[in-house]
Design a protein around this motif. Structure first.
Motif, mmCIF file in Angstrom:
data_model
loop_
_atom_site.group_PDB
_atom_site.id
_atom_site.type_symbol
_atom_site.label_atom_id
_atom_site.label_comp_id
_atom_site.label_asym_id
_atom_site.label_seq_id
_atom_site.Cartn_x
_atom_site.Cartn_y
_atom_site.Cartn_z
ATOM 1 N N ASN A 1 4.106 14.081 -9.443
ATOM 2 C CA ASN A 1 2.908 13.908 -8.605
ATOM 3 C C ASN A 1 2.295 12.512 -8.713
ATOM 4 O O ASN A 1 2.387 11.868 -9.754
ATOM 5 N N PHE A 2 1.634 12.119 -7.655
ATOM 6 C CA PHE A 2 0.836 10.902 -7.679
ATOM 7 C C PHE A 2 -0.457 11.153 -8.436
ATOM 8 O O PHE A 2 -1.045 12.227 -8.330
ATOM 9 N N LYS A 3 -0.915 10.130 -9.150
ATOM 10 C CA LYS A 3 -2.247 10.158 -9.757
ATOM 11 C C LYS A 3 -3.231 9.505 -8.782
ATOM 12 O O LYS A 3 -4.329 10.000 -8.583
ATOM 13 N N ASP A 4 -2.807 8.393 -8.194
ATOM 14 C CA ASP A 4 -3.585 7.728 -7.149
ATOM 15 C C ASP A 4 -2.681 6.729 -6.434
ATOM 16 O O ASP A 4 -1.541 6.520 -6.830
ATOM 17 N N GLY A 5 -3.215 6.128 -5.398
ATOM 18 C CA GLY A 5 -2.442 5.139 -4.665
ATOM 19 C C GLY A 5 -3.112 4.755 -3.369
ATOM 20 O O GLY A 5 -4.015 5.455 -2.895
ATOM 21 N N ALA A 6 -2.667 3.628 -2.814
ATOM 22 C CA ALA A 6 -3.233 3.157 -1.561
ATOM 23 C C ALA A 6 -2.266 2.189 -0.894
ATOM 24 O O ALA A 6 -1.489 1.501 -1.568
ATOM 25 N N VAL A 7 -2.315 2.160 0.416
ATOM 26 C CA VAL A 7 -1.623 1.134 1.184
ATOM 27 C C VAL A 7 -2.689 0.205 1.752
ATOM 28 O O VAL A 7 -3.842 0.599 1.934
#
Length: 188
Positions: free
Chosen positions: A50-56
């Motif tokens: 799973n992702f913990k966080d992220g952004a484009v």
């Protein structure tokens, strides 16, 4: 009339500068997915992490950046159940593989982005696993509120050498491929 023309030009310039400012779009960590496949001589295992966080980061509709953190403690096999799933999950999380107690996260940071077509980008990113950072390259397809990619990672570059035929001899059918496959679907 001259003042009206000056105001119109100023509004046009202001609108143009707004459209080129970068916009960060956070990913929906619950809707975004990472699926993995690891292969060996006698078969394969698959699962998720799973992702913990992220952004484009976008300028208008153009991709210009991205940063993601993966929760390595969420690593799980989905092709097994019960006792065998627990054993594989435990092994993947121990020092033979990802050492998630010491390295609970992995990161991916976009470094170079080149447009290939209107919505496909060639991305070179720094991938950090177990505190080791190496470059990876992949194509990323970006649509309105989503993006997808698939690429391979050579685990041995991150000091994950367990049952690698390139580091150990006479493994026979216990040999595990050095590369594992990732399929990523982002929702933002």
């Amino acid at each position: 009339m001259k003042n009206l023309k000056t105001i119109a030009i100023a509004l046009f310039v202001a609108a143009a500068s707004i459209s080129v400012n970068a916009q960060t779009k956070k990913i929906d960590v619950k809707a975004s997915t990472i699926k993995w496949v690891g292969k060996k001589v006698t078969g394969e295992h698959s699962g998720t992490v799973n992702f913990k966080d992220g952004a484009v980061v976008l300028k208008g509709k153009k991709l210009v950046g991205g940063t993601f953190t993966v929760d390595m403690t969420s690593l799980t096999a989905t092709d097994l159940t019960g006792e065998y799933q627990g054993k594989l999950n435990g092994h993947l999380k121990n020092d033979d593989f990802f050492a998630t107690d010491k390295h609970p996260t992995a990161t991916l940071v976009f470094k170079k982005i080149a447009a290939k077509t209107a919505n496909v980008y060639a991305v070179t990113a720094d991938l950090t696993i177990k505190g080791i950072t190496k470059p990876v390259s992949f194509d990323l397809t970006v649509n309105a509120n989503s993006a997808t990619t698939a690429f391979k990672v050579d685990r041995t570059k991150y000091d994950i050498k367990y049952s690698s035929g390139n580091f150990f001899q006479n493994l026979g059918d216990k040999t595990i491929n050095d590369e594992f496959d990732l399929a990523v679907a982002l929702k933002f």
